[in-house]
Design an enzyme around this catalytic site. Structure first.
Site, PDB file in Angstrom:
ATOM      1  N   SER A 169      24.421  43.021-145.961  1.00  0.00           N
ATOM      2  CA  SER A 169      23.340  43.675-146.232  1.00  0.00           C
ATOM      3  C   SER A 169      22.629  44.309-144.782  1.00  0.00           C
ATOM      4  CB  SER A 169      22.140  43.018-146.924  1.00  0.00           C
ATOM      5  OG  SER A 169      21.473  43.833-147.741  1.00  0.00           O
ATOM      6  N   ASP A 296      26.526  46.511-157.752  1.00  0.00           N
ATOM      7  CA  ASP A 296      25.400  46.327-156.812  1.00  0.00           C
ATOM      8  C   ASP A 296      24.041  47.230-157.175  1.00  0.00           C
ATOM      9  OD1 ASP A 296      23.716  45.937-154.692  1.00  0.00           O
ATOM     10  OD2 ASP A 296      25.371  45.575-153.469  1.00  0.00           O
ATOM     11  N   HIS A 324      24.921  42.259-155.224  1.00  0.00           N
ATOM     12  CA  HIS A 324      24.596  42.573-153.867  1.00  0.00           C
ATOM     13  C   HIS A 324      24.866  41.146-153.024  1.00  0.00           C
ATOM     14  CE1 HIS A 324      23.055  44.936-150.439  1.00  0.00           C
ATOM     15  NE2 HIS A 324      22.200  43.859-150.305  1.00  0.00           N
TER      16      HIS A 324
END
Length: 345
Positions: A169, A296, A324
């Site tokens: 991320s 996601d 995610h």
């Protein structure tokens, strides 16, 4: 007739023995996974206690423990199959796992276990104000400050040693920053549904389709943290628990969601809003790979495709059915991809 009956009885006994072996294997698999989860949960509870007791700065690196011996056992996430030892065939064996926004070193517990079982050397870090690093996030205003634990790790590597960086991320911004600072120390950089930014881009910009523009988020978001008072600019942000569940964990096991709910911390806003300076001479020479997560909701597959198109990594890998957080929802698939990338000449 008698011979046929005896043959059938032998077959039943064999099937029964096979079933018992499978049951024992399944029980061991569940026991190993439960042990790992308990360890991560214990770390998370300890972290929560520390955050209540300390207001100052305390940093602790969490990751591969030197006392843990390599065991000829199966990977707890490989359905009981023996995991090949890749360590002899790899030049670079050390992975540095960098978490994303709100997470900490604790989120990698499944991946650390599986990499160690493959004979590799994973290390996890807590970025500034994350995990066990008790720095007040309201004092963290730059990407340099936020990424300091990662940069210190690279600075302290032996002169000839290289590592493989893995960023999840917004951890992608930190490994991009590291690539710009120390390209000679990084063998490969792997972006896992991450912010692979371009020169002059903000990490937050990658999420703008889901969260709106940076300017709008700074003025209208209900998730902002005002550490210096409401009359001053926001210093961080933190999603509500129900929002996080739908955004990050739509395919993750319930026990990992529970772990995250007691472990995630507010995110310093400054590093997410900083325009990152990257050069072709340093960052541009790094070997970058991207791992897409196809279920996601935080960083949609379409946005990840756009990131890949705009930044041209050397290789792209996809994980079906992953939210995610593939280290929770699809740890076997992520582990396999990390090994595959590590073996690319």
């Amino acid at each position: 007739m008698g011979n046929k009956l005896i043959s059938m009885m032998k077959k039943d006994n064999k099937d029964g023995s096979k079933s018992k072996r499978m049951n024992r294997s399944q029980r061991k698999l569940l026991a190993d996974e439960e042990m790992l989860h308990r360890r991560a949960l214990s770390m998370a509870i300890h972290q929560a206690q520390l955050s209540q007791r300390f207001d100052g700065s305390m940093s602790r690196r969490v990751g591969s423990t030197s006392t843990r011996k390599q065991r000829p056992l199966s990977d707890p996430f490989s359905n009981g199959k023996q995991v090949p030892d890749f360590s002899e065939s790899l030049i670079v064996k050390k992975f540095v796992l960098v978490h994303g926004e709100g997470f900490g070193a604790w989120c990698w517990y499944k991946i650390v276990a599986s990499l160690e079982e493959s004979g590799l050397s994973p290390t996890t870090i807590d970025l500034t104000g994350s995990g066990f690093n008790m720095t007040d996030i309201n004092t963290v205003s730059t990407l340099e400050e936020y990424s300091k634990p990662l940069i210190e790790l690279l600075e302290n590597l032996p002169e000839e040693e290289k590592v493989i960086l893995v960023g999840h991320s917004t951890g992608g911004a930190s490994i991009s920053y590291a690539l710009e600072r120390y390209p000679e120390k990084i063998s490969k950089a792997i972006f896992v549904c991450a912010t692979m930014v371009s020169d002059g881009q903000r990490p937050f910009d990658v999420f703008s389709e889901e969260l709106g523009s940076a300017e709008r988020f700074m003025t209208e978001s209900q998730f902002l943290v005002y550490g210096n008072g409401k009359d001053k600019p926001p210093t961080g942000f933190m999603f509500e628990k129900q929002h996080m569940k739908g955004l990050y964990f739509n395919q993750s096991p319930n026990k990992d969601i529970a772990l995250a709910m007691i472990s995630m911390r507010p995110v310093p806003l400054g590093p997410m809003m900083e325009k990152v300076s990257l050069t072709a001479e340093r960052y541009g020479k790094g070997r970058r790979f991207y791992v897409q997560t196809l279920d996601d909701r935080a960083l949609s597959p379409d946005v990840q495709e756009k990131v890949v198109r705009e930044n041209s990594p050397e290789g792209v890998f996809k994980i079906k059915g992953s939210d995610h957080c593939p280290f929770f929802s699809k740890p076997q698939s992520l582990h396999k991809i990390l090994l595959e990338i590590a073996q690319i000449p």
